[in-house]
Enzyme design. Structure first.
Site, mmCIF file in Angstrom:
data_model
loop_
_atom_site.group_PDB
_atom_site.id
_atom_site.type_symbol
_atom_site.label_atom_id
_atom_site.label_comp_id
_atom_site.label_asym_id
_atom_site.label_seq_id
_atom_site.Cartn_x
_atom_site.Cartn_y
_atom_site.Cartn_z
ATOM 1 N N GLY A 51 9.192 27.471 -3.579
ATOM 2 C CA GLY A 51 9.314 26.494 -4.656
ATOM 3 C C GLY A 51 10.503 26.847 -5.531
ATOM 4 O O GLY A 51 10.993 27.986 -5.484
ATOM 5 N N TYR A 79 8.644 31.896 -2.961
ATOM 6 C CA TYR A 79 7.926 31.820 -4.241
ATOM 7 C C TYR A 79 6.449 32.184 -4.028
ATOM 8 O O TYR A 79 5.849 32.884 -4.852
ATOM 9 C CB TYR A 79 8.056 30.408 -4.831
ATOM 10 C CG TYR A 79 7.340 30.222 -6.152
ATOM 11 C CD1 TYR A 79 7.934 30.615 -7.351
ATOM 12 C CD2 TYR A 79 6.059 29.667 -6.204
ATOM 13 C CE1 TYR A 79 7.276 30.469 -8.562
ATOM 14 C CE2 TYR A 79 5.390 29.520 -7.411
ATOM 15 C CZ TYR A 79 5.997 29.916 -8.585
ATOM 16 O OH TYR A 79 5.349 29.762 -9.771
ATOM 17 N N SER A 219 6.926 -4.645 11.280
ATOM 18 C CA SER A 219 8.148 -4.671 10.468
ATOM 19 C C SER A 219 9.387 -4.692 11.342
ATOM 20 O O SER A 219 10.485 -4.914 10.865
ATOM 21 C CB SER A 219 8.189 -3.423 9.594
ATOM 22 O OG SER A 219 8.408 -2.290 10.423
ATOM 23 N N GLY A 220 9.199 -4.432 12.643
ATOM 24 C CA GLY A 220 10.359 -4.279 13.510
ATOM 25 C C GLY A 220 10.621 -2.803 13.765
ATOM 26 O O GLY A 220 11.290 -2.432 14.716
ATOM 27 N N GLY A 221 10.072 -1.936 12.888
ATOM 28 C CA GLY A 221 10.319 -0.501 13.015
ATOM 29 C C GLY A 221 9.324 0.195 13.948
ATOM 30 O O GLY A 221 8.438 -0.440 14.520
ATOM 31 N N VAL A 222 9.495 1.509 14.058
ATOM 32 C CA VAL A 222 8.734 2.293 15.021
ATOM 33 C C VAL A 222 7.260 2.444 14.612
ATOM 34 O O VAL A 222 6.347 2.286 15.427
ATOM 35 C CB VAL A 222 9.377 3.704 15.157
ATOM 36 C CG1 VAL A 222 8.552 4.606 16.042
ATOM 37 C CG2 VAL A 222 10.797 3.576 15.679
ATOM 38 N N ASP A 223 7.028 2.734 13.318
ATOM 39 C CA ASP A 223 5.665 3.071 12.892
ATOM 40 C C ASP A 223 4.696 1.904 13.091
ATOM 41 O O ASP A 223 3.597 2.078 13.626
ATOM 42 C CB ASP A 223 5.653 3.521 11.425
ATOM 43 C CG ASP A 223 6.571 4.708 11.193
ATOM 44 O OD1 ASP A 223 6.852 5.428 12.175
ATOM 45 O OD2 ASP A 223 7.020 4.910 10.055
ATOM 46 N N SER A 224 5.089 0.709 12.647
ATOM 47 C CA SER A 224 4.147 -0.406 12.768
ATOM 48 C C SER A 224 3.935 -0.766 14.241
ATOM 49 O O SER A 224 2.854 -1.201 14.638
ATOM 50 C CB SER A 224 4.609 -1.625 11.966
ATOM 51 O OG SER A 224 5.848 -2.088 12.406
#
Ligand code: XMP
Length: 510
Positions: A51, A79, A219-224
């Site tokens: 940290g 830390y 969304s067009g993206g990978v995750d969805s």
């Protein structure tokens, strides 16, 4: 499971990922999580992260002191190593020479964390304070020329401190040290395998959703895409996918993703063309945060409309989202200290619609999402696309978004990415894109004078998104890309390559 107590290190995610790569589930929790809560989770071990603070400062973060009485093995890093020493009765001081970067470490004890390693190791440091006196019961296990207690251990109680970072790649044998901690000290079990993770998620969705219906935003993206595929495996055509075409996506993306889903059995896919509405709402807007707000609202509007009209007939109980682990951790701010630079997480769909939330990827990192996708048979060219922001091309066009500027930015981006693919450079880069700069400069083409827009190329490498370096695209390739863009994209006569790091610049232009 291993719990990582986050003291604000930019590497906390990296620690969790390294542990998962070794086959053990890891979760990040705030540094001050009460010991009772920790005990309830039954972790096999705790890791105290690094940290930015100094244990010598008043009010610097401390864990619940009861964690040391739980009998759970603990590894303190940087830390975390100083916190461990100080809270158990040792002494920490400002080091005379500050150690930053690679250092040679000499091992004094080749058992415990260092089992199986040779005496001299190269490790990576990044802190000014040092442990001067060890707590009772502890022994020094390694030193550098200027840091006598670079590592210490109480092997009886399985408590370990190391001043350096085993999670970064500069510490060549870091994975081996973590492995020793996980399997020798914590007796952790290897239970984190991607194929079984995918199977477990499908099983969980089946149990949770029962015979109800789910709607998911593509969304067009990978995750969805991966989230939708998992849910489709679990409940088939009771999944309704809504793909809002904002007109702000990369070239060909709507056709590519929707085509893939249709070919793979998604019977209930609704593609909503809202590109005109987005463009007209963005007219005259130049402020980046304003753009984000407008796009967020327009998206919710289009999504809700599809639910009220096309999906009205179905008894939908769940809204699925492609939230991944870092999204959750960042919005919960596990370290407690984070300045707002950009409002990344744009969507507040859930509460408004009154659905229950389904987040099948909520425990996974991006690379794990991709591996789950591969295990489900999704193609590499969809899974290994670079990250793309929710507001899309709108924040890659500096200033006002117009139809003409959108066309130029989209085409230039497509040419750039095609050249990177052709040169096999694309997969070496974390994220690459073309942005449109709203300046016009003079050029000459044929024998005529031109007065056109400039394109900025950005390609960055990053481990944790918080920082990034510009990718060193070979000069001949840059030259090819520049001529291809100017030749193929009408309205551009100049190309820049962005060589700023993050910080001070961000990855996106707005
Ligand atoms: P920056 O520009 O902050 O980008 O260095 C870091 C990562 O975040 C993405 N990004 C966004 N993603 N909505 C998103 O969904 C946004 O408003 C947004 N802004 C930046 C960016 O693409 C990069 O991956």
């Amino acid at each position: 499971m291993i719990l990582v107590l986050n003291f604000g290190s930019q590497f906390a995610h990296l620690i969790a990922r390294r542990v998962r790569d070794l086959g053990v589930k890891a979760e990040i929790v705030p540094f001050d999580t009460p010991a009772q809560e920790i005990a309830k989770l039954k972790p096999a071990g705790l890791i105290l992260s690094g940290g930015p603070a100094s244990v010598l400062e008043k009010g610097s973060p401390r864990p619940d002191k009861e964690i040391f009485t739980l009998g759970i093995p603990i590894l303190g890093i940087c830390y975390g190593h100083q916190v461990l020493a100080q809270m158990l009765g040792g002494k920490v001081e400002k080091g005379r020479t500050r150690e930053f970067g690679k250092e040679a470490l000499l091992l004094g004890d080749k058992r415990g964390l260092f089992s199986g390693l040779s005496r001299r190791q190269i490790v990576w440091f990044s802190h000014g304070d040092q442990v001067i006196t060890l707590p009772s019961g502890f022994q020094r296990t390694a030193a550098t020329a200027s840091c006598p207690n670079a590592a210490f251990a109480d092997r009886k109680r399985s408590l370990f401190g190391i001043q350096f970072h085993p999670e970064v790649t500069h510490t060549a044998n870091g994975p081996r040290m973590l492995k020793n901690f996980l399997f020798a000290a914590c007796k952790a079990k290897k239970n984190w395998r991607i194929a079984s993770v995918a199977k477990d998620i499908v099983g969980q969705i089946k149990r949770e959703v029962g015979d109800q219906h789910v709607v998911v935003g593509i969304s067009g993206g990978v995750d969805s895409l991966v989230a939708a595929t998992l849910i489709h495996r679990a409940i088939g055509n009771r999944l309704h996918a809504v793909f809002v075409d904002t007109g702000l996506l990369r070239q060909g993306e709507v056709a590519q993703v929707s085509g893939y889903l249709r070919r793979h059995g998604f019977k209930k896919l609704h593609v909503v063309d809202a590109s005109r509405a987005f463009l007209s709402r963005l007219k005259g807007v130049i402020d980046p945060e304003q753009k984000r707000k407008i796009i967020g609202h327009a998206f919710i509007g289009a999504f809700e409309k599809a639910i009220r009209t096309e999906l009205r007939r179905y008894p939908i109980a769940y809204l699925a989202q492609g939230t991944i682990y870092p999204d959750r951790i960042e919005s919960a701010s596990t370290s407690g200290v984070a300045a707002k630079i950009k409002s990344h997480h744009n969507l507040a769909l859930p509460e408004k619609l009154g659905f229950q939330i389904l987040e099948p990827l909520k425990d996974l990192y991006k690379d794990e999402v991709r591996r789950v996708g591969l295990s489900l048979g999704l193609p590499r060219e969809l899974l290994f696309r670079h990250p793309f922001p929710g507001p899309g091309l709108a924040i890659r066009i500096v200033g006002e978004v117009t139809a003409k500027r959108l066309r130029i930015a989209r085409e230039a981006d497509a040419v750039f990415l095609a050249e990177l693919h052709a040169a096999r450079e694309y997969e070496k880069i974390w994220m690459a894109f073309a942005a449109l700069l709203p300046v016009k400069t003079t050029g000459v083409m044929g024998d005529a004078r031109t007065y056109e827009y400039a394109i900025a190329l950005r390609a960055v490498d990053s481990v944790d998104t918080m920082s990034a370096d510009w990718h060193k695209i070979p000069a001949p390739l840059l030259e090819r890309i520049s001529s291809a863009i100017v030749n193929k994209v009408r309205g551009v006569n100049r190309v820049f390559y962005d060589i700023t790091q993050k910080p001070p610049a961000t990855m996106e232009y707005e």
